[in-house]
Write an enzyme that holds these catalytic residues in place. Structure first.
Site, PDB file in Angstrom:
ATOM      1  N   GLU A  34       0.880  -1.167   0.000  1.00 27.33           N
ATOM      2  CA  GLU A  34       0.000   0.000   0.000  1.00 27.33           C
ATOM      3  C   GLU A  34       0.919   1.219   0.000  1.00 27.33           C
ATOM      4  O   GLU A  34       1.233   1.788   1.025  1.00 27.33           O
ATOM      5  CB  GLU A  34      -0.927  -0.031   1.228  1.00 27.33           C
ATOM      6  CG  GLU A  34      -1.993   1.037   1.217  1.00 27.33           C
ATOM      7  CD  GLU A  34      -1.516   2.362   1.755  1.00 27.33           C
ATOM      8  OE1 GLU A  34      -1.299   3.292   0.930  1.00 27.33           O
ATOM      9  OE2 GLU A  34      -1.350   2.492   2.961  1.00 27.33           O
ATOM     10  N   GLU A  43       3.945  11.928  -1.129  1.00 26.26           N
ATOM     11  CA  GLU A  43       4.425  11.125   0.004  1.00 26.26           C
ATOM     12  C   GLU A  43       4.313   9.628  -0.272  1.00 26.26           C
ATOM     13  O   GLU A  43       4.180   8.830   0.643  1.00 26.26           O
ATOM     14  CB  GLU A  43       3.678  11.464   1.290  1.00 26.26           C
ATOM     15  CG  GLU A  43       3.972  12.842   1.815  1.00 26.26           C
ATOM     16  CD  GLU A  43       3.315  13.116   3.150  1.00 26.26           C
ATOM     17  OE1 GLU A  43       2.376  12.398   3.540  1.00 26.26           O
ATOM     18  OE2 GLU A  43       3.754  14.069   3.812  1.00 26.26           O
TER      19      GLU A  43
END
Length: 198
Positions: A34, A43
Site C-alpha cells: 500500500e 508522500e
C-alpha cells in the site's frame, strides 16, 4: 504457525531497503504494498516498491496493486467560499494561503462538471523512478454548465491476478466513490471560470 502456513508464508519486519531474505529464499512470487499517497504520488512509497520489485520479485511474479492511474476532473467545489462571509465579515485573506496548496478533502460528486482525464497510468511490473517525473497535457469536456472553481485529482487502483489464475478488481478514490482515507486532492483556481456544457 497460527494459520498453519508457516511452511509457505514468512513475515519479516524491516525496511525493504535493509531486508535480506533468509536462505535459501532469494525471490518472492508476490509483492503486496500500500504505497499510494495523496493524489497518488504525494508522500508515496513507490520508489521503495520499485526497489523491492527489482531486487526480490521472481520472474513471472506479480505486484499488487498491479496498476494505478492518476485522473483529473473539473469541479465547482469550493470549500474556501466559507471565508467570503463569516457572520457578516470577509475572511478571504485567510483563504489565500490555503488556495496556494493542494487540499486533501472529500469532494461531493454533484460538484463535478467535466469528464475525467487520465494523466498517467503506472504499471507496477514496469514502472521506473524516471517515470515519476512527468508532465501530462490534458483536456476536459464539460458535461454540466457551472463555475469551474477547482481541479480535482483522484486515482484508480487495479488488482489484476488473471495471469495467475485469479480475478481482477479495482477501487477508485473519485468523487462519488466510497470515501477512502486518501479522499481527493483539490487544486483551487484563483478565479472561477464559467463553463458551458459540451
Amino acid at each position: 504457525a497460527h494459520n498453519q502456513l508457516a511452511d509457505r508464508v514468512q513475515l519479516h519486519h524491516s525496511s525493504l531497503e535493509a531486508l535480506d531474505l533468509p536462505a535459501p529464499l532469494e525471490r518472492v512470487d508476490f509483492l503486496v504494498s500500500e504505497w499510494m499517497g495523496y493524489g497518488l504520488l504525494y508522500e508515496s512509497m513507490l520508489p521503495t516498491l520499485i526497489h523491492a520489485r527489482d531486487r526480490f520479485l521472481a520472474p513471472g511474479g506479480a505486484v499488487l496493486p498491479s496498476a494505478c492511474s492518476l485522473l483529473l476532473v473539473g469541479s465547482s467545489h469550493n470549500r474556501l467560499a466559507f471565508f467570503d462571509d463569516v457572520y457578516g465579515f470577509s475572511f478571504t485573506p485567510i483563504a489565500e494561503p490555503i488556495r496556494a496548496e493542494a487540499a486533501v478533502e472529500i469532494v461531493p460528486d454533484d460538484t463535478v462538471l467535466t469528464d475525467e482525464a487520465t494523466l498517467r497510468t503506472f504499471a507496477m511490473l514496469t514502472v521506473t523512478d524516471a517515470d515519476l517525473d512527468f508532465t501530462a497535457p490534458f483536456a476536459l469536456t464539460a458535461h454540466t454548465a457551472g463555475e469551474l472553481r477547482s481541479l480535482v485529482l483522484h486515482f484508480d487502483t487495479d488488482f489484476d491476478l488473471t495471469a495467475h489464475g485469479g480475478t481482477s478488481s479495482r477501487f477508485r478514490t473519485s468523487p462519488g466513490s466510497p470515501p477512502t482515507h486518501w479522499k481527493q486532492t483539490v487544486l483551487y483556481l484563483r478565479r472561477p471560470l464559467p463553463l458551458a456544457a459540451g
